[in-house]
Design a protein around this motif. Structure first.
Motif, PDB file in Angstrom:
ATOM      1  N   GLY A 146       0.815  -1.201   0.000  1.00  0.00           N
ATOM      2  CA  GLY A 146       0.000   0.000   0.000  1.00  0.00           C
ATOM      3  C   GLY A 146       0.847   1.249   0.000  1.00  0.00           C
ATOM      4  N   THR A 147       2.082   1.133   0.472  1.00  0.00           N
ATOM      5  CA  THR A 147       2.985   2.281   0.518  1.00  0.00           C
ATOM      6  C   THR A 147       4.422   1.785   0.453  1.00  0.00           C
ATOM      7  OG1 THR A 147       3.587   4.272   1.762  1.00  0.00           O
ATOM      8  CG2 THR A 147       3.091   2.293   3.028  1.00  0.00           C
ATOM      9  N   LEU A 148       5.290   2.651  -0.044  1.00  0.00           N
ATOM     10  CA  LEU A 148       6.712   2.334  -0.154  1.00  0.00           C
ATOM     11  C   LEU A 148       7.461   3.658  -0.196  1.00  0.00           C
ATOM     12  CD1 LEU A 148       8.904   0.105  -0.622  1.00  0.00           C
ATOM     13  CD2 LEU A 148       8.617   0.525  -3.070  1.00  0.00           C
ATOM     14  N   SER A 149       8.472   3.799   0.650  1.00  0.00           N
ATOM     15  CA  SER A 149       9.203   5.061   0.708  1.00  0.00           C
ATOM     16  C   SER A 149      10.379   5.041  -0.254  1.00  0.00           C
ATOM     17  CB  SER A 149       9.702   5.324   2.131  1.00  0.00           C
ATOM     18  OG  SER A 149      10.703   4.380   2.483  1.00  0.00           O
ATOM     19  N   GLU A 150      10.787   6.231  -0.655  1.00  0.00           N
ATOM     20  CA  GLU A 150      11.949   6.364  -1.531  1.00  0.00           C
ATOM     21  C   GLU A 150      13.199   5.838  -0.851  1.00  0.00           C
ATOM     22  OE1 GLU A 150      14.523   9.950  -3.670  1.00  0.00           O
ATOM     23  OE2 GLU A 150      13.275  10.305  -1.903  1.00  0.00           O
ATOM     24  N   GLU A 151      13.273   5.941   0.479  1.00  0.00           N
ATOM     25  CA  GLU A 151      14.453   5.497   1.226  1.00  0.00           C
ATOM     26  C   GLU A 151      14.747   4.016   1.020  1.00  0.00           C
ATOM     27  OE1 GLU A 151      12.184   7.525   2.297  1.00  0.00           O
ATOM     28  OE2 GLU A 151      13.347   9.351   2.673  1.00  0.00           O
ATOM     29  N   ALA A 152      13.698   3.225   0.773  1.00  0.00           N
ATOM     30  CA  ALA A 152      13.904   1.790   0.570  1.00  0.00           C
ATOM     31  C   ALA A 152      14.680   1.505  -0.709  1.00  0.00           C
ATOM     32  CB  ALA A 152      12.558   1.067   0.541  1.00  0.00           C
ATOM     33  N   LEU A 153      14.640   2.439  -1.683  1.00  0.00           N
ATOM     34  CA  LEU A 153      15.320   2.241  -2.963  1.00  0.00           C
ATOM     35  C   LEU A 153      16.698   2.882  -3.012  1.00  0.00           C
ATOM     36  CD1 LEU A 153      12.309   2.888  -5.374  1.00  0.00           C
ATOM     37  CD2 LEU A 153      13.069   0.715  -4.395  1.00  0.00           C
ATOM     38  N   ILE A 154      17.029   3.699  -2.024  1.00  0.00           N
ATOM     39  CA  ILE A 154      18.328   4.381  -2.018  1.00  0.00           C
ATOM     40  C   ILE A 154      19.496   3.397  -2.044  1.00  0.00           C
ATOM     41  CG2 ILE A 154      19.849   5.811  -0.588  1.00  0.00           C
ATOM     42  CD1 ILE A 154      17.437   7.488   0.153  1.00  0.00           C
ATOM     43  N   PRO A 155      19.447   2.231  -1.349  1.00  0.00           N
ATOM     44  CA  PRO A 155      20.582   1.284  -1.414  1.00  0.00           C
ATOM     45  C   PRO A 155      20.749   0.613  -2.775  1.00  0.00           C
ATOM     46  CG  PRO A 155      19.251   0.906   0.558  1.00  0.00           C
ATOM     47  CD  PRO A 155      18.463   1.807  -0.330  1.00  0.00           C
ATOM     48  N   ILE A 156      19.887   0.932  -3.756  1.00  0.00           N
ATOM     49  CA  ILE A 156      19.957   0.283  -5.077  1.00  0.00           C
ATOM     50  C   ILE A 156      20.270   1.356  -6.126  1.00  0.00           C
ATOM     51  CG2 ILE A 156      18.857  -1.450  -6.538  1.00  0.00           C
ATOM     52  CD1 ILE A 156      16.721  -1.798  -4.447  1.00  0.00           C
ATOM     53  N   PRO A 157      21.503   1.861  -6.175  1.00  0.00           N
ATOM     54  CA  PRO A 157      21.817   2.988  -7.067  1.00  0.00           C
ATOM     55  C   PRO A 157      21.775   2.635  -8.546  1.00  0.00           C
ATOM     56  CG  PRO A 157      23.821   2.132  -6.066  1.00  0.00           C
ATOM     57  CD  PRO A 157      22.679   1.424  -5.406  1.00  0.00           C
ATOM     58  N   ASN A 158      21.913   1.353  -8.897  1.00  0.00           N
ATOM     59  CA  ASN A 158      21.943   0.944 -10.306  1.00  0.00           C
ATOM     60  C   ASN A 158      20.605   0.393 -10.791  1.00  0.00           C
ATOM     61  OD1 ASN A 158      24.750   1.466 -11.050  1.00  0.00           O
ATOM     62  ND2 ASN A 158      25.247  -0.092  -9.519  1.00  0.00           N
ATOM     63  N   LEU A 159      19.532   0.621 -10.035  1.00  0.00           N
ATOM     64  CA  LEU A 159      18.222   0.098 -10.415  1.00  0.00           C
ATOM     65  C   LEU A 159      17.765   0.715 -11.736  1.00  0.00           C
ATOM     66  CD1 LEU A 159      15.968  -1.796  -9.387  1.00  0.00           C
ATOM     67  CD2 LEU A 159      14.896   0.211  -8.368  1.00  0.00           C
ATOM     68  N   ARG A 160      17.411  -0.147 -12.695  1.00  0.00           N
ATOM     69  CA  ARG A 160      16.958   0.317 -14.006  1.00  0.00           C
ATOM     70  C   ARG A 160      15.527  -0.115 -14.314  1.00  0.00           C
ATOM     71  NH1 ARG A 160      20.507   2.833 -12.910  1.00  0.00           N
ATOM     72  NH2 ARG A 160      22.516   3.182 -13.929  1.00  0.00           N
ATOM     73  N   TYR A 161      15.111  -1.239 -13.786  1.00  0.00           N
ATOM     74  CA  TYR A 161      13.769  -1.761 -14.041  1.00  0.00           C
ATOM     75  C   TYR A 161      13.090  -2.090 -12.714  1.00  0.00           C
ATOM     76  CZ  TYR A 161      15.375  -2.292 -18.842  1.00  0.00           C
ATOM     77  OH  TYR A 161      15.878  -2.054 -20.097  1.00  0.00           O
ATOM     78  N   LEU A 162      11.938  -1.460 -12.471  1.00  0.00           N
ATOM     79  CA  LEU A 162      11.183  -1.690 -11.243  1.00  0.00           C
ATOM     80  C   LEU A 162       9.715  -1.873 -11.602  1.00  0.00           C
ATOM     81  CD1 LEU A 162      10.877  -1.728  -8.141  1.00  0.00           C
ATOM     82  CD2 LEU A 162      10.668   0.768  -8.230  1.00  0.00           C
ATOM     83  N   ARG A 163       9.139  -3.011 -11.221  1.00  0.00           N
ATOM     84  CA  ARG A 163       7.736  -3.301 -11.498  1.00  0.00           C
ATOM     85  C   ARG A 163       6.942  -3.194 -10.188  1.00  0.00           C
ATOM     86  NH1 ARG A 163       9.879  -2.685 -15.709  1.00  0.00           N
ATOM     87  NH2 ARG A 163       9.970  -4.111 -17.482  1.00  0.00           N
ATOM     88  N   LEU A 164       5.908  -2.336 -10.194  1.00  0.00           N
ATOM     89  CA  LEU A 164       5.120  -2.081  -8.985  1.00  0.00           C
ATOM     90  C   LEU A 164       3.621  -2.240  -9.197  1.00  0.00           C
ATOM     91  CD1 LEU A 164       6.946   1.165  -7.763  1.00  0.00           C
ATOM     92  CD2 LEU A 164       7.180  -1.130  -6.798  1.00  0.00           C
TER      93      LEU A 164
END
Length: 450
Positions: A146-164
């Motif tokens: 239901g929710t997801l913060s930007e902070e959770a993605l900060i440890p993934i600097p090379n993320l190119r594809y994210l399916r939500l």
């Protein structure tokens, strides 16, 4: 007598001492005792990590290690030392994971892709992806987020594809930072198709289309959670289904889309151009319309079996220049309309069984196309009607059609005109039998003057 008895007792005692020494705890158990201890430790789960690894498979493709734990009913991520080699790709789809705790992937620093779709994930803690600096692909669709913060993605600097997509996103203040991140122009492959489920005024609106500055504003209590200035987007049920939402997409080891058993009445829109395999079997599709696969340029395998298709439009397969395998079995097809297969230059396998093929002149196009493409291996092309040809292969029917009655016509024409050679008559006959759309235009015509 007593001396003799004492000597006998002493001798017996000396004989028994080695046996007693061998039976003392912790000594002299030998190979049998070691095997017993090892078997006991295995039963108790004592080993390298204190527990038995899950029943997952490990494989190596193109030098990358894949760990496949799909559908294993797991409720947590196993320790990274469980595997014999450091994995590059983790496949954890279709499990029972509900929460991703901080440090859940410590030890998996070499990961480049992580598939967590179709779980029950409702919470991702901010440090869950700590250490995944090499990760480029993260699949979280079809969960309960239901929710997801930007902070959770900060440890993934090379993320190119994210399916939500296909998560019940609550588009309130807590989602502001994530939505701002998704709307950065360079993140064009991150969070596409994800839509709000709440509040009502934002329902079915994509996260990338929402103004993040409005999320933290308190709604007017008198407005009943609706915004008259912004009409609601129509529900996807009313329009054509979106393939990325209706179907399950798997990226490894190849990009494939599973749309089977979805109750679809037509091909869903928006099939990504990098998809290699699409499975649309066991649906309710009756009519394959023109440009149904527009944009699916990389498609190699297409499964349309077990539908109710009775008609394929001429342009329904247009653009599928690289298609290798096509399954049309178990439908309601009587014939294939002219032009349907013209773009399938590289087709190598064609399944046609389980269709009520009608053996009349309309089926000739299919046979002529197969003759022009001898590399195509096909199966299941048998006459279902009319009654006199039931069970006969369509090729045999066309052969008998071309070699039956035309022979009599050939014989009569030879008697009528002895000046024509047999070769000329045969050429004329083949031209008459060949469907008009396959005939080459005449550049010139010779007229005999008597």
């Amino acid at each position: 007598m007593r001396v003799t008895a004492s000597l006998l007792f002493a001798s017996l005692l000396l004989l028994l001492l080695p046996s007693i020494e061998m039976r003392r705890p912790g000594k002299g158990r030998g190979l049998k005792g070691a095997r017993h201890k090892l078997a006991r430790d295995r039963v108790r789960g004592v080993g390298r990590h204190g527990r038995s690894p899950p029943s997952c498979s490990e494989s190596v493709e193109a030098g990358d290690v894949f760990v496949d734990c799909q559908g294993r009913r797991l409720n947590a991520i196993p320790d990274s030392k469980t595997w014999s080699q450091e994995p590059k790709h983790l496949l954890f789809a279709r499990n029972r994971i509900k929460v991703l705790r901080n440090g859940a992937f410590l030890g998996y620093e070499g990961l480049t892709s992580l598939d967590l779709q179709q779980n029950q994930i409702s919470l991702v803690e901010e440090g869950a992806f700590e250490g995944l600096t090499q990760l480029t692909t993260l699949l979280l669709q079809h969960n309960q987020l239901g929710t997801l913060s930007e902070e959770a993605l900060i440890p993934i600097p090379n993320l190119r594809y994210l399916r939500l997509y296909d998560n019940p996103w609550i588009c309130l203040c807590g989602m502001e930072s994530l939505i701002r991140t998704l709307q950065v122009p360079s993140n064009r492959h991150i969070g596409n198709y994800a839509k709000c489920a709440e509040p009502t005024r934002l329902k079915n609106i994509r996260l990338k289309q929402i103004n993040p500055e409005l999320l933290c504003q308190e709604p007017d209590p008198t407005s009943n959670q609706t915004d008259p200035a912004k009409p609601l987007e129509p529900s996807s049920i009313r329009g054509k289904s979106d393939a990325t939402v209706v179907c399950h997409t798997y990226l490894f080891p190849e990009v494939r889309m599973d749309c089977s058993n979805r109750g679809l009445t037509e091909v869903p829109a928006g099939i990504p151009e990098d998809v290699v395999h699409v499975d649309l079997s066991h649906n309710e599709i009756r009519h394959l319309k023109a440009k149904s696969f527009n944009g699916a340029r990389s498609l190699r395998m297409l499964n349309l079996s077990h539908n109710r298709m009775e008609h394929l439009d001429t342009g329904s397969m247009s653009g599928l220049l690289h298609l290798r395998e096509l399954d049309l079995s178990d439908n309601g097809l009587h014939f294939i309309q002219h032009g349907v297969l013209e773009d399938l230059y590289f087709l190598s396998k064609l399944r046609l069984g389980g269709n009520p093929w009608m053996c009349d002149y309309s089926i000739h196009y299919m046979v002529y196309w197969l003759r022009l493409h001898p590399a195509v291996r096909h199966s299941g092309l048998q006459c279902h009607a009319p009654l006199q040809h039931v069970g006969e292969s369509v090729e045999e029917y066309v052969h008998s059609y071309n070699r039956g009655c035309p022979k009599d016509r050939l014989h009569n024409r030879v008697n009528e005109d002895q000046t024509n050679t047999a070769q000329e008559l045969q050429a004329e006959l083949e031209e008459e039998l060949e469907p008009s759309h396959l005939r080459k235009p005449k550049k010139y015509e010779i007229i005999r003057l008597s």
